[in-house]
Design an enzyme around this catalytic site. Structure first.
Site, PDB file in Angstrom:
ATOM      1  N   ASN A 158       0.893  -1.169   0.000  1.00  0.00           N
ATOM      2  CA  ASN A 158       0.000   0.000   0.000  1.00  0.00           C
ATOM      3  C   ASN A 158       0.928   1.215   0.000  1.00  0.00           C
ATOM      4  O   ASN A 158       1.383   1.656   1.051  1.00  0.00           O
ATOM      5  CB  ASN A 158      -0.909   0.007   1.225  1.00  0.00           C
ATOM      6  N   ALA A 163      -0.049   7.667  -0.372  1.00  0.00           N
ATOM      7  CA  ALA A 163      -0.054   8.820  -1.290  1.00  0.00           C
ATOM      8  C   ALA A 163       0.933   8.638  -2.446  1.00  0.00           C
ATOM      9  O   ALA A 163       0.703   9.169  -3.553  1.00  0.00           O
ATOM     10  CB  ALA A 163       0.267  10.093  -0.520  1.00  0.00           C
TER      11      ALA A 163
HETATM   12  C1  DQA Z   1      -4.692   4.834   0.560  1.00  0.00           C
HETATM   13  C2  DQA Z   1      -5.351   5.789  -0.448  1.00  0.00           C
HETATM   14  C3  DQA Z   1      -4.390   6.907  -0.833  1.00  0.00           C
HETATM   15  O1  DQA Z   1      -5.016   7.774  -1.781  1.00  0.00           O
HETATM   16  C4  DQA Z   1      -4.024   7.724   0.386  1.00  0.00           C
HETATM   17  O2  DQA Z   1      -3.076   8.723   0.041  1.00  0.00           O
HETATM   18  C5  DQA Z   1      -3.545   6.879   1.517  1.00  0.00           C
HETATM   19  C6  DQA Z   1      -4.173   5.580   1.770  1.00  0.00           C
HETATM   20  C7  DQA Z   1      -5.657   3.751   1.065  1.00  0.00           C
HETATM   21  O3  DQA Z   1      -5.181   2.784   1.656  1.00  0.00           O
HETATM   22  O4  DQA Z   1      -6.879   3.872   0.896  1.00  0.00           O
HETATM   23  O5  DQA Z   1      -2.704   7.303   2.305  1.00  0.00           O
HETATM   24  O6  DQA Z   1      -3.614   4.174  -0.089  1.00  0.00           O
END
Ligand code: DQA
Length: 143
Positions: free
Chosen positions: A73, A76
């Site tokens: 994950n 951003a």
């Molecule tokens: C994220 C979604 C991204 O857009 C965001 O910047 C995050 C978390 C998610 O797990 O939903 O930090 O990756």
């Protein structure tokens, strides 16, 4: 099978950060879920979280020859990082991208994923369960 789970910036703030979007479960809950999954599925799961793009690139490079799959994950950095995309391509380890929230239902800039271009599969909007699903996907297809 050895799987590396990588989390990018602010994922360590789960439970505190925008609970209406990311839920009330904490980062510690996520780590516990990964430990449970590793035991139940007889896998080795290592995890790494960083708020720094270069540290994430370093970790992906270090995974070469050590891990059979990556769950990532990039948070951003998903929407900006050609460096993480290139690192995933460089190591060619099968990677599954996870997003806790349903990025497709949010701001348009979240609907662009650079890193996903190097991933075999993406799971969005399933909360923390998405990480378990990603691990099971790697086990089924590459284990
Ligand atoms: C994220 C979604 C991204 O857009 C965001 O910047 C995050 C978390 C998610 O797990 O939903 O930090 O990756």
């Amino acid at each position: 099978m050895k799987i590396l789970v990588i989390n990018g910036p602010n994922i360590n703030m789960l439970g505190i950060r925008e609970p209406g979007i990311y839920g009330k479960n904490t980062f510690a809950d996520l780590l516990a879920l990964l430990e449970r999954t590793a035991m139940e599925e007889n896998l080795t799961i290592e995890q790494f979280q960083s708020n720094h793009e270069g540290a994430l690139v370093d970790k992906i490079q270090e995974a070469l020859g050590r891990f059979d799959g990556i769950v990532i994950n990039p948070a951003a950095y998903t929407h900006t990082s050609v460096a993480i995309l290139d690192a995933l391509k460089a190591v060619s380890i099968p990677a599954v991208e996870v997003h806790i929230s349903d990025v497709d239902a949010r701001e348009p800039f979240r609907q662009i994923s650079y890193t996903g271009l190097a991933c075999v599969h993406t799971i969005k909007g399933h909360g923390l369960d998405g990480y378990r699903e990603a691990v099971l996907y790697l086990k089924e297809h590459f284990g």
